[in-house]
Enzyme design. Structure first.
Site, PDB file in Angstrom:
ATOM      1  N   GLU A  37     -23.062  -3.054 -39.456  1.00  0.00           N
ATOM      2  CA  GLU A  37     -24.334  -2.381 -39.151  1.00  0.00           C
ATOM      3  C   GLU A  37     -24.362  -0.987 -39.763  1.00  0.00           C
ATOM      4  O   GLU A  37     -23.386  -0.239 -39.648  1.00  0.00           O
ATOM      5  CB  GLU A  37     -24.491  -2.295 -37.634  1.00  0.00           C
ATOM      6  CG  GLU A  37     -25.894  -2.481 -37.157  1.00  0.00           C
ATOM      7  CD  GLU A  37     -26.437  -3.867 -37.488  1.00  0.00           C
ATOM      8  OE1 GLU A  37     -27.134  -4.001 -38.525  1.00  0.00           O
ATOM      9  OE2 GLU A  37     -26.178  -4.807 -36.729  1.00  0.00           O
ATOM     10  N   HIS A  38     -25.472  -0.678 -40.421  1.00  0.00           N
ATOM     11  CA  HIS A  38     -25.641   0.609 -41.110  1.00  0.00           C
ATOM     12  C   HIS A  38     -24.587   0.782 -42.200  1.00  0.00           C
ATOM     13  O   HIS A  38     -24.157   1.901 -42.480  1.00  0.00           O
ATOM     14  CB  HIS A  38     -25.631   1.772 -40.104  1.00  0.00           C
ATOM     15  CG  HIS A  38     -26.867   1.805 -39.250  1.00  0.00           C
ATOM     16  ND1 HIS A  38     -28.044   2.356 -39.685  1.00  0.00           N
ATOM     17  CD2 HIS A  38     -27.117   1.310 -38.017  1.00  0.00           C
ATOM     18  CE1 HIS A  38     -28.965   2.227 -38.735  1.00  0.00           C
ATOM     19  NE2 HIS A  38     -28.429   1.582 -37.720  1.00  0.00           N
ATOM     20  N   ASP A 175     -31.765  -7.075 -45.012  1.00  0.00           N
ATOM     21  CA  ASP A 175     -32.772  -7.917 -44.357  1.00  0.00           C
ATOM     22  C   ASP A 175     -33.513  -8.796 -45.365  1.00  0.00           C
ATOM     23  O   ASP A 175     -33.690  -9.997 -45.156  1.00  0.00           O
ATOM     24  CB  ASP A 175     -33.782  -7.036 -43.605  1.00  0.00           C
ATOM     25  CG  ASP A 175     -33.110  -6.201 -42.526  1.00  0.00           C
ATOM     26  OD1 ASP A 175     -31.928  -6.450 -42.234  1.00  0.00           O
ATOM     27  OD2 ASP A 175     -33.777  -5.294 -41.991  1.00  0.00           O
TER      28      ASP A 175
HETATM   29  C1  GLA Z   1     -32.387  -2.184 -40.709  1.00  0.00           C
HETATM   30  C2  GLA Z   1     -32.457  -2.058 -42.233  1.00  0.00           C
HETATM   31  C3  GLA Z   1     -31.221  -2.688 -42.875  1.00  0.00           C
HETATM   32  C4  GLA Z   1     -29.939  -2.148 -42.256  1.00  0.00           C
HETATM   33  C5  GLA Z   1     -29.999  -2.213 -40.729  1.00  0.00           C
HETATM   34  C6  GLA Z   1     -28.814  -1.553 -40.079  1.00  0.00           C
HETATM   35  O1  GLA Z   1     -32.480  -3.525 -40.314  1.00  0.00           O
HETATM   36  O2  GLA Z   1     -33.607  -2.702 -42.728  1.00  0.00           O
HETATM   37  O3  GLA Z   1     -31.252  -2.459 -44.263  1.00  0.00           O
HETATM   38  O4  GLA Z   1     -29.652  -0.851 -42.704  1.00  0.00           O
HETATM   39  O5  GLA Z   1     -31.184  -1.621 -40.228  1.00  0.00           O
HETATM   40  O6  GLA Z   1     -27.649  -2.236 -40.375  1.00  0.00           O
END
Ligand code: GLA
Length: 387
Positions: A37-38, A175
């Site tokens: 995540e992130h 995503d």
């Molecule tokens: C959102 C963003 C992704 C990613 C996540 C965190 O979903 O669209 O690109 O950075 O947050 O992991």
């Protein structure tokens, strides 16, 4: 609702709005991120899977050089001209489609116009990448309508740019990428620098992925996302690397004195999360569910304490999962997506699924006075033409 019944419903909606049959119907799935995540905008690793929740678009070409869209999700209509490059405009949701149209125009695609209907089984704004699913559905529909099929990675980048430029969110690639490239029964281990993907099989029938929607979304989400991204860039610069992906835990400790304490914590999350993501992918492959559970809880703690993107509702879900624990069939749990609300993801023993769901619902309501939306999903396939 089954996809095939959705196709029928979308066609009926289209006929109601435009008085004729649509030519194409496409679907793009949402995602849950199992871990990582992130890390995507730090050129690191992510491990998402697509879920069996979709945004559908149905459409037909027109000759009026206008795009006319009806959204069943919001109940309103958007119209914009394609005589020149598509512009930002109202309603806000239409920007995801406008941005995608502009991306095709930038690649030389000419538009005669089209009408479309958007329908969805994906909670909107719930942290399951509903905006990416809308962008990808729009791109897939345009590919079908105009016969211009893009390379999948280029398509993901086009959709990501739509989100950057038309929705103002400096998101990473995860995503859009997972909505396009997902494979049924697999999670995708993506190296966000090299774009190399490894399929991680998730077919063990005794383990089920549970998505727990907190049904809250805190206001800070978007501004804090941009802030985190900037802090990571500051850390990378101070450490003399292109991206935090290049830093090991040991290097980070050695460089701590060059970093502001908050920036150090942000960097520590990214560095440790990258390590956990690779380890968890191997643990899934080995069927080592105990380790998988530990990585999920560790990831959540790091997002809560170092990256500070969790919230009381997400923490409540993870605490409930943890207190149910292995003895009640819960393998692990963590927040998923950008944070500040949205969803948590949990891995649960299939034979304990209904009991865990019930206990989570009750526990969440007790702790927060809110209802949780809980559903399970197998790893779904990526965007496709349905009809
Ligand atoms: C959102 C963003 C992704 C990613 C996540 C965190 O979903 O669209 O690109 O950075 O947050 O992991």
């Amino acid at each position: 609702m089954e996809l095939q019944s959705m196709v029928k419903r979308s066609a009926e909606l289209f006929a109601k709005c435009f008085g004729e049959e649509p030519r194409w119907t496409v679907a793009a799935p949402g995602r849950v991120n199992l871990i990582g995540e992130h890390t995507d905008y730090n050129e690191g690793y992510v491990l998402p899977m697509a879920i069996q929740r979709y945004t559908l678009m149905t459409g037909k070409r027109t000759t009026d050089r206008e795009v006319t869209l009806h959204s069943e999700t919001t109940g309103d209509t958007a119209a914009f001209s394609v005589r020149q490059r598509a512009q930002r405009g109202e309603p806000a949701w239409s920007n995801y489609v406008r941005g995608v149209v502009a991306g095709f125009q930038d690649r030389g695609q000419k538009f005669s116009g089209f009408s479309g209907v958007i329908d969805s089984t994906l909670p909107y704004g719930g942290g399951l990448a509903s905006s990416a699913a809308l962008e990808v559905a729009a791109a897939t529909l345009i590919e079908a309508l105009y016969g211009k099929v893009l390379d999948p990675m280029e398509k993901a980048l086009l959709c990501q740019k739509a989100e950057h430029d038309f929705a103002g969110v400096p998101c990473g690639i995860m995503d859009q990428y997972s909505s396009i490239l997902a494979k049924e029964d697999h999670a995708l281990l993506l190296d966000c620098r090299t774009r190399e993907t490894t399929l991680v099989r998730m077919q063990d029938p005794s383990v089920t992925v549970l998505v727990v929607n907190t049904n809250v979304r805190h206001r800070l989400a978007e501004s804090e996302y941009a802030k985190r991204r900037a802090q990571c860039e500051t850390a990378a610069k101070a450490l003399g690397v292109a991206a935090l992906r290049d830093v090991s835990s040991r290097q980070l400790q050695a460089g701590q004195t060059h970093l502001d304490p908050v920036v150090f914590k942000r960097a520590r999350h990214v560095v440790t999360e990258n390590e956990r993501t690779l380890l968890m992918a191997s643990a899934i492959q080995a069927g080592d569910w105990d380790s998988v559970g530990n990585f999920m809880y560790d990831s959540h703690a790091s997002l809560r304490d170092d990256y500070q993107v969790s919230c009381p509702e997400l923490d409540a879900v993870v605490e409930i999962a943890r207190s149910l624990g292995k003895k009640n069939g819960v393998i692990g749990c963590r927040m998923t997506g950008a944070g500040f609300g949205g969803c948590a993801v949990s891995l649960v023993r299939t034979d304990a699924l209904s009991l865990v769901t019930k206990r989570m619902e009750e526990g969440y309501e007790r702790k927060t006075d809110n209802h949780a939306g809980i559903f399970s999903s197998r790893p779904a396939g990526g965007a496709r033409i349905l009809k």
